[in-house]
Design an enzyme around this catalytic site. Structure first.
Site, PDB file in Angstrom:
ATOM      1  N   ALA A  99      14.491-147.237  49.760  1.00 37.27           N
ATOM      2  CA  ALA A  99      15.945-147.101  49.755  1.00 37.27           C
ATOM      3  C   ALA A  99      16.365-145.715  50.221  1.00 37.27           C
ATOM      4  O   ALA A  99      17.445-145.552  50.790  1.00 37.27           O
ATOM      5  CB  ALA A  99      16.491-147.365  48.358  1.00 37.27           C
ATOM      6  N   CYS A 132      14.637-138.244  39.576  1.00 34.12           N
ATOM      7  CA  CYS A 132      14.845-137.135  40.525  1.00 34.12           C
ATOM      8  C   CYS A 132      15.330-135.895  39.811  1.00 34.12           C
ATOM      9  O   CYS A 132      15.056-134.785  40.228  1.00 34.12           O
ATOM     10  CB  CYS A 132      15.888-137.468  41.589  1.00 34.12           C
ATOM     11  SG  CYS A 132      16.117-139.172  41.934  1.00 34.12           S
TER      12      CYS A 132
END
Lengths: 453, 197
Positions: free
Chosen positions: A123, A377
């Site tokens: 993605a 992240c």
């Protein structure tokens, strides 16, 4: 040495009630959590001894691969090793056929045509191609991008990169429940807006944006609509026609598929044009040159087909578990806040803030539950998540958020154990917390003047 | 002498007939010619007047919508439009394209460097041209899905790109400027130019 191993195995087989499961301990963690604590079964993890493998409750970061997907991939890896773009021999045709079957499976999940699916490495690549590709193609006439403050880092970073190149970006704020304000979106659209990028399901807080309304607004103003649906496909019903999206990013490893593959849906009617990030032989409609990773793609297709079949059942199962988790924690603790809207939310994501408790210490205490504070992240950085900041959550509550991810393979026992461990940790930390003491005595923390040493 | 009288007659008819039948461009050209023919008598003029005669005494529809250059009219000329090709160095080449001919064929007839590997069968992207003015681009018909699919593969694609073999010359496109991109998908970094077959 061998006799010791044999005796240990016999002892385990005779006394362990979940005999079959303990052999495949790497897949099921329910057994590890509920089994009796033997010394030789504990695991040493970074200097800390825990009773078994942690419970996996971080489904938004990634999901374990479904065994059926693995079977499909395994078979394909061994037999279909040709280059799918080789046109001249059977090996190429077989591999191409496998890729095309996967393309159809992915397209069916999102109600698109197979010709509109471009396979990519994930993605992140799809988001980069969509955001940068569209703006670079129309750079002469379109200079403006609209996105939200809660997007995934790859979209925000691509937008920042575009700003360096001279484009203008509007980062829309969100309401306190995490949803986009549609009036603000309408006002932000300009004649030179080239793209609106709003993710369907947020990876940190799990809120589902009002996609149909946003699609309608974009159609009215004739602006291409891109959405990062990595957390949405296979979990909530996705229909590219109803949502009126021009571009959609998808990821395999969020729906029990392999890591390293994803796709970008690029609408053909009305056609949206992109400048490709990968130049080369013109594979994948010229938008992503390079040999396709056949086996990963086959796995992605298989995962999509399973997701389509099991979406309803998964949702029921996961919703039950989510309620069990939330109610279990709320029964025993107060000061628990759910971040993000409770109504417009994907059931497998529960982001909780525990007041008067520090997040990192809570995580360190929850050694036997694999959860995350914020997204994978952001877990590397020391700052609290920017998504929570965008929600308007107070700094102290933002620091204490924990994201529980529930998935297809989560069991009731895992949830119960997670509740037990979380409650124990929070109570322990609150006992130590001077702030909590003060609140219990009735002092209003916000009005305290802290003195500097 | 005969031609002179015929062209005079033609110009009068053009003035009196309703505009809907004759294209304004066509009518204007005849008017110019009728004065100019005092100065010169060219084969072009003869052809023009002959075609005027045909227009008067035959079905107008046949005249305006002939598609192939090998129609029953044989070697006789149909109405032409001006097309300007701008090659990769910026040089302009003016050609005349008969109505109904596709741009790829016209380029090949005039020795313009437009590669057409699949000879107009919508299987490649090498005849990719860029329509330089948006208003001319809007006058063209919407590209089909197949053309768009091939265009996706073209080198140097822009928002006003088309495949040359799918652009059929029609009177509204008179004066259109078409830019030839600097390269096609058939890599030729050594400067090789394939000959049209």
């Amino acid at each position: 040495m061998a006799s010791k191993v044999i005796s240990a195995t016999i002892r385990r087989a005779l006394t362990n009630p979940h005999g079959a499961f303990s052999r495949c301990r790497h897949l099921s963690t329910a057994a590890a959590a509920t089994a009796v604590n033997y010394e030789d079964e504990s695991i040493l993890m970074k200097g800390v001894r825990i009773s078994g493998r942690p419970l996996y409750l971080d489904m938004q970061a990634t999901t374990p691969i479904d065994p059926r997907v693995f079977d499909a991939m395994n078979d394909s890896t061994i037999h279909e090793y040709g280059n799918p773009h080789s046109r001249t021999h059977m090996y190429g045709w077989e591999a191409e056929n496998a890729v095309e079957v996967a393309r159809i499976q992915v397209a069916k999940l999102i109600e698109a045509s197979p010709k509109e699916i471009i396979f990519m490495s994930g993605a992140t690549e799809a988001n980069n191609t969509a955001v940068k590709g569209v703006m670079h193609f129309y750079r002469d006439t379109k200079k403006h991008v609209i996105t939200t403050q809660t997007e995934h880092k790859c979209v925000l970073d691509s937008c920042r990169h575009l700003q360096q190149e001279g484009f203008e970006v509007t980062y829309l704020p969100v309401k306190t429940d995490g949803l986009v304000d549609l009036e603000m979106l309408k006002e932000a659209i300009r004649p030179d807006t080239g793209l609106v990028s709003i993710m369907a399901v947020n990876n940190e807080i799990g809120v589902v944006q009002p996609m149909e309304e946003i699609g309608r607004i974009c159609k009215e103003h004739n602006v291409p609509f891109h959405t990062d649906a990595a957390q949405a496909i296979g979990k909530i019903p996705v229909d590219v026609k109803k949502w009126n999206v021009a571009l959609m990013s998808m990821s395999a490893h969020k729906i029990y598929g392999p890591k390293g593959v994803g796709a970008l849906y690029v609408r053909r009617r009305p056609r949206i044009r992109l400048e490709p990030l990968m130049n080369g032989g013109g594979q994948e409609r010229g938008l992503r040159s390079g040999t396709g990773a056949t086996q990963q793609i086959v796995g992605f297709g298989a995962a999509c087909e399973l997701a389509m079949k099991e979406m309803e059942y998964d949702e029921k199962w996961i919703k039950g578990l989510q309620e069990r988790l939330l109610n279990g924690i709320r029964e025993k603790l107060d000061g628990v806040v759910v971040n993000g809207s409770m109504d417009s939310r994907y059931v497998g994501n529960l982001n909780l803030s525990f007041a008067y408790v520090e997040g990192e210490s809570l995580l360190m205490g929850l050694k036997e539950v694999a959860v995350s504070s914020g997204s994978a992240c952001t877990s590397a950085s020391l700052e609290p998540s920017y998504v929570l900041r965008a929600l308007g959550v107070d700094e102290d509550m933002a620091h204490t958020s924990i994201r529980f991810g529930i998935g297809r393979f989560t069991t009731k026992e895992e949830i119960d154990k997670a509740v037990e461990l979380t409650v124990k940790q929070v109570e322990k930390l609150r006992e130590m917390s001077p702030l909590y003491e003060m609140v219990k005595e009735g002092i209003d923390i916000k009005n305290i003047q802290w003195s500097q040493h | 002498m005969v031609f002179h009288r015929l062209s005079r007659l033609g110009s009068r008819i053009v003035r009196e007939l309703p505009r809907g039948i004759f294209m304004p461009v066509f009518g204007m050209r005849i008017l110019h010619r009728s004065y100019g023919q005092y100065l010169q008598s060219s084969p072009m003029l003869q052809r023009q007047t002959r075609s005027l005669k045909e227009a008067l005494f035959s079905n107008n529809r046949k005249f305006c919508t002939s598609f192939s250059t090998t129609s029953e009219k044989g070697g006789e000329e149909t109405e032409k439009i001006n097309v300007i090709f701008v090659d990769k160095d910026g040089e302009e080449i003016h050609i005349k394209v008969p109505i109904g001919m596709n741009i790829l064929e016209a380029a090949h007839e005039n020795d313009i460097e437009l590669e057409g590997a699949c000879e107009g069968s919508l299987a490649c992207s090498t005849c990719h041209v860029i329509v330089m003015d948006t208003e001319y681009y809007n006058k063209l018909e919407e590209p089909t899905d197949e053309e768009n699919d091939m265009l996706d593969l073209a080198f140097g694609l822009t928002a006003t790109s088309r495949l040359g073999c799918q652009v059929i010359a029609k009177p509204e496109l008179d004066g259109v400027r078409l830019a030839i991109p600097s390269a096609t998908r058939n890599f030729a970094v050594d400067g090789f130019v394939p000959k049209p077959h």
